[in-house]
Design an enzyme around this catalytic site. Structure first.
Site, short mmCIF file in Angstrom:
data_model
loop_
_atom_site.label_atom_id
_atom_site.label_comp_id
_atom_site.label_asym_id
_atom_site.label_seq_id
_atom_site.Cartn_x
_atom_site.Cartn_y
_atom_site.Cartn_z
N GLU A 162 -52.56 81.93 -67.73
CA GLU A 162 -51.40 81.05 -67.95
C GLU A 162 -51.68 80.16 -69.14
O GLU A 162 -52.79 79.63 -69.27
CB GLU A 162 -51.14 80.11 -66.75
CG GLU A 162 -50.42 80.73 -65.60
CD GLU A 162 -50.18 79.75 -64.45
OE1 GLU A 162 -50.01 78.54 -64.70
OE2 GLU A 162 -50.17 80.22 -63.30
N GLU A 184 -55.28 79.02 -58.95
CA GLU A 184 -55.70 77.63 -59.18
C GLU A 184 -56.19 76.92 -57.92
O GLU A 184 -55.52 76.01 -57.40
CB GLU A 184 -54.57 76.83 -59.83
CG GLU A 184 -54.10 77.43 -61.14
CD GLU A 184 -53.14 76.54 -61.92
OE1 GLU A 184 -52.63 75.57 -61.33
OE2 GLU A 184 -52.92 76.81 -63.11
C1 FCB Z 1 -49.85 75.70 -63.30
C2 FCB Z 1 -49.24 76.47 -62.16
C3 FCB Z 1 -47.87 76.99 -62.44
C4 FCB Z 1 -47.05 76.02 -63.26
C5 FCB Z 1 -47.81 75.57 -64.47
C6 FCB Z 1 -47.06 74.65 -65.37
O1 FCB Z 1 -50.77 74.78 -62.81
O2 FCB Z 1 -50.06 77.58 -61.82
O3 FCB Z 1 -47.27 77.33 -61.22
O4 FCB Z 1 -46.68 74.96 -62.45
O5 FCB Z 1 -48.99 74.94 -64.07
#
Ligand code: FCB
Length: 446
Positions: free
Chosen positions: A355, A171
């Site tokens: 994610e 990210e």
């Molecule tokens: C993302 C992050 C992860 C976690 C989630 C909820 O932005 O990569 O580490 O904090 O959000």
């Protein structure tokens, strides 16, 4: 409400990969194994930065409990584990002196995955910048990108041949804009100039790291970009323009530089006078070819024009959709939007959702952790994925965030994203209903 994750998981083909994700600072415990200080350890000490001044010094004590944690990954039926290396654990003091305990820890962890039939999906940087670099300006400095390339080489020499897949940076928007313009994450800087510099140097670090990994002949390298779906607050032209700028800063800056070697014009205009000199010469490095692309997706934002906001002239607000415990609206249509758009930027690459998940407060009934909202959240996003896959989109896998309740950055331990509950006073792990739903659905796959 459903107790099952079967419906959409069973629509996906056998070779579609399911995994679960974590990150080093959020789970390992930076007190253990001679790990060095990261800028999160320092940020957490500053008052008002992190809920309760919580830090990751103990976190989930995964440093000691990694074996049973990997058993949980395997027993759920996940075939891949997305984890990150801690840079200050491997190089606690300087760029050269390697910590043998750090090497031994990741040796155990990676071998433990392989023994359990779990593919290692590694990330090299999930936000734990060694404090010594942060003190010199961190991601605002070109040197940090060069140090990152050297650290990449170290990881490749020790572990590269056992890693199925690698992404340099988790990210980049969070590392740069969120941490250097909004200042919500370490190092907590709020400056347009710092934002411009960090947004370029994090992309340079990505490209340099890919070059190093290629020189080690690794052939499954990608990027992990977080996406937030931008929706105009109303039908005015101002709202449309603000939404375009937000989308440029948050999303297209990263897509366009990695896949086209350019930055969006409207963001360059915003950064006028702040971009590093001769940044243009780095664009070919940033555009190094990749083997896959990863998207982290959680929510949407409504973009409301606001002339009192310096530089950007808008603010981000939430709408009326149901919200998670983070206050984030549940908007699976945004995932569809980004998957489609990614096929435009990277038509030939396999695409992973690296994610996706939600925070939910504990709900303990009859001794079970009934996170039924989380099962619904997964279902609503898996439905989008299964639909697009059925339409022929090159989707290759999905990682749930997260295996464990963990250190949720500025929210400390107050927000729980795990499919496994963690009691932070005893470190006891208890699978929630969502874990059991994953286990059943993955066991039922053809
Ligand atoms: C993302 C992050 C992860 C976690 C989630 C909820 O932005 O990569 O580490 O904090 O959000």
């Amino acid at each position: 409400m459903s107790l099952s994750l079967d419906t959409h998981i069973q629509r996906l083909p056998k070779d579609f990969l399911f995994g679960v994700a974590t990150s080093s600072y959020q789970i390992e415990g930076s007190d253990f194994g001679n790990c060095g200080l990261s800028h999160w350890d320092e940020f957490a000490k500053q008052s008002g930065r992190v809920f309760n001044n919580d830090d990751g010094s103990i976190a989930c004590d995964h440093y000691h409990l990694w074996e049973s944690d990997l058993d949980l990954v395997r027993d759920a039926g996940f075939k891949a584990y997305r984890f990150s290396f801690s840079w200050p654990r491997l190089l606690p003091e300087n760029a050269k002196t390697v910590n043998p305990d750090g090497i031994a820890f990741y040796d155990r962890l990676i071998d433990g995955m392989l023994e359990r039939g779990i593919q290692p999906f590694a990330t090299l940087y999930h936000w734990d910048l060694p404090a010594r670099y942060a003190q010199k300006g961190g991601w605002q400095m070109r040197d940090t990108a060069n140090y990152f390339a050297d650290y990449t080489d170290l990881v490749m020499r020790h572990f590269g041949d056992r890693l199925f897949s690698i992404a340099p940076i988790n990210e980049p928007w969070c590392v740069s804009w969120l941490s250097h313009y909004w200042g919500h994450h370490a190092p907590g800087v709020q400056s347009i100039s710092a934002a411009a510099r960090s947004m370029h140097y994090i992309q340079l670090a990505h490209g340099l790291s890919i070059q190093v990994m290629r020189s080690h002949n690794h052939n499954y390298l990608g990027c992990v970009l977080n996406k937030e779906y931008a929706v105009p607050f109303d039908e005015t032209e101002e709202a449309a323009n603000s939404t375009h700028l937000f989308d440029g800063i948050y999303n297209r800056w990263f897509d366009e530089s990695i896949f086209n070697g350019t930055y969006p014009e409207e963001v360059l205009t915003l950064f006028d006078g702040h971009m590093p000199d001769n940044y243009i010469n780095d664009m070919a490095i940033i555009k190094e070819p990749l083997d896959w692309v990863g998207t982290n997706y959680y929510t949407r934002s409504l973009i409301q024009p606001d002339k009192s906001e310096p530089n950007i002239g808008f603010k981000c607000v939430r709408g009326n959709l149901p919200k998670t415990d983070m206050g984030w609206e549940i908007a699976p249509e945004g995932l569809t939007h980004f998957i489609k758009r990614t096929t435009h930027y990277a038509p030939d690459l396999p695409h992973y959702i690296t994610e996706n998940g939600m925070a939910a407060a504990d709900d303990i009934r009859q001794g079970n952790l009934h996170d039924l909202d989380r099962i619904d959240y997964f279902n609503s996003h898996l439905e989008r994925i299964a639909d697009l896959k059925a339409q022929g989109v090159h989707l290759a896998g999905y990682f749930a965030w997260s295996l464990l309740d963990n250190y949720e950055w500025a929210f400390g331990y107050a927000k729980r994203f795990g499919i496994v509950h963690v009691d932070f006073s005893t470190q006891k792990r208890t699978p929630k209903s969502s874990y059991l739903a994953w286990q059943n659905a993955l066991a039922n796959r053809p």
